[in-house]
Scaffold this motif. Sequence first.
Motif, PDB file in Angstrom:
ATOM      1  N   LEU A  71     -18.775   5.595  42.601  1.00 25.01           N
ATOM      2  CA  LEU A  71     -19.974   4.865  41.628  1.00 25.01           C
ATOM      3  C   LEU A  71     -20.431   5.565  40.267  1.00 25.01           C
ATOM      4  CD1 LEU A  71     -22.515   4.064  44.519  1.00 25.01           C
ATOM      5  CD2 LEU A  71     -21.320   2.542  42.905  1.00 25.01           C
ATOM      6  N   SER A  72     -20.401   6.925  40.292  1.00 20.21           N
ATOM      7  CA  SER A  72     -20.699   7.445  39.001  1.00 20.21           C
ATOM      8  C   SER A  72     -19.503   7.208  37.760  1.00 20.21           C
ATOM      9  CB  SER A  72     -20.578   9.177  39.247  1.00 20.21           C
ATOM     10  OG  SER A  72     -21.737   9.594  39.904  1.00 20.21           O
ATOM     11  N   GLY A  73     -18.431   6.586  38.255  1.00 24.52           N
ATOM     12  CA  GLY A  73     -17.557   6.182  37.376  1.00 24.52           C
ATOM     13  C   GLY A  73     -17.711   4.956  36.878  1.00 24.52           C
ATOM     14  N   VAL A  74     -18.466   3.909  37.609  1.00 20.75           N
ATOM     15  CA  VAL A  74     -18.808   2.835  37.225  1.00 20.75           C
ATOM     16  C   VAL A  74     -19.327   2.568  35.941  1.00 20.75           C
ATOM     17  CG1 VAL A  74     -19.810   0.507  37.923  1.00 20.75           C
ATOM     18  CG2 VAL A  74     -18.534   1.812  39.507  1.00 20.75           C
ATOM     19  N   ARG A  75     -18.982   1.669  35.050  1.00 20.80           N
ATOM     20  CA  ARG A  75     -19.924   1.247  33.949  1.00 20.80           C
ATOM     21  C   ARG A  75     -21.127   0.886  34.067  1.00 20.80           C
ATOM     22  NH1 ARG A  75     -20.950  -2.937  30.767  1.00 20.80           N
ATOM     23  NH2 ARG A  75     -21.161  -2.421  28.338  1.00 20.80           N
ATOM     24  N   GLY A  76     -22.109   1.699  33.409  1.00 22.91           N
ATOM     25  CA  GLY A  76     -23.585   1.451  33.601  1.00 22.91           C
ATOM     26  C   GLY A  76     -24.355   2.249  34.657  1.00 22.91           C
ATOM     27  N   VAL A  77     -23.473   2.994  35.399  1.00 21.37           N
ATOM     28  CA  VAL A  77     -23.907   4.026  36.665  1.00 21.37           C
ATOM     29  C   VAL A  77     -24.060   5.328  36.084  1.00 21.37           C
ATOM     30  CG1 VAL A  77     -23.761   5.030  38.765  1.00 21.37           C
ATOM     31  CG2 VAL A  77     -23.232   2.446  38.332  1.00 21.37           C
ATOM     32  N   VAL A  78     -25.308   5.773  35.875  1.00 18.45           N
ATOM     33  CA  VAL A  78     -25.291   7.054  35.318  1.00 18.45           C
ATOM     34  C   VAL A  78     -25.126   8.499  36.405  1.00 18.45           C
ATOM     35  CG1 VAL A  78     -26.995   8.879  34.332  1.00 18.45           C
ATOM     36  CG2 VAL A  78     -27.269   6.403  34.039  1.00 18.45           C
ATOM     37  N   SER A  79     -25.614   7.973  37.749  1.00 23.14           N
ATOM     38  CA  SER A  79     -25.323   8.971  38.728  1.00 23.14           C
ATOM     39  C   SER A  79     -25.675   8.340  40.184  1.00 23.14           C
ATOM     40  CB  SER A  79     -26.182  10.282  38.622  1.00 23.14           C
ATOM     41  OG  SER A  79     -27.408   9.940  38.890  1.00 23.14           O
ATOM     42  N   ALA A  80     -25.093   9.026  41.136  1.00 24.17           N
ATOM     43  CA  ALA A  80     -25.341   8.430  42.563  1.00 24.17           C
ATOM     44  C   ALA A  80     -25.296   9.556  43.389  1.00 24.17           C
ATOM     45  CB  ALA A  80     -24.042   7.413  42.743  1.00 24.17           C
TER      46      ALA A  80
ATOM     47  N   LEU B 262     -28.859   7.265  52.931  1.00 24.24           N
ATOM     48  CA  LEU B 262     -29.712   6.905  51.641  1.00 24.24           C
ATOM     49  C   LEU B 262     -29.070   7.266  50.292  1.00 24.24           C
ATOM     50  CD1 LEU B 262     -33.286   7.215  52.887  1.00 24.24           C
ATOM     51  CD2 LEU B 262     -31.840   5.158  53.013  1.00 24.24           C
ATOM     52  N   LEU B 263     -28.715   6.410  49.490  1.00 25.45           N
ATOM     53  CA  LEU B 263     -28.022   6.780  48.244  1.00 25.45           C
ATOM     54  C   LEU B 263     -28.909   6.332  47.083  1.00 25.45           C
ATOM     55  CD1 LEU B 263     -25.165   8.180  47.535  1.00 25.45           C
ATOM     56  CD2 LEU B 263     -24.300   5.812  46.825  1.00 25.45           C
TER      57      LEU B 263
END
Length: 78
Positions: A28-37, A46-47
């Motif tokens: 998820l952290s590598g997805v465009r628009g995601v800063v962190s998970a 829970l994420l």
Amino acid sequence: MINFDANAVVHINESLSADQIHDIERELSGVRGVVSACAHVKTPHLLVVDYDPQAIHSRELLRHFERSGLHAALIGGI
């Protein structure tokens, strides 16, 4: 550069190992628009996902879980 910031809490229905959780966090952290998970060790189902809502919609976050064969639901924002 991310100009807008939102947080979502995602509940994962499946019981996952620590390695599986880390894999999801990295993916998820590598997805465009995601800063962190990240998930806390005491609540691995829970994420917390920090993202730019102008680059990705929360529904698209859920699609990433579905494509991985997981059942997840948005349960709120922070």
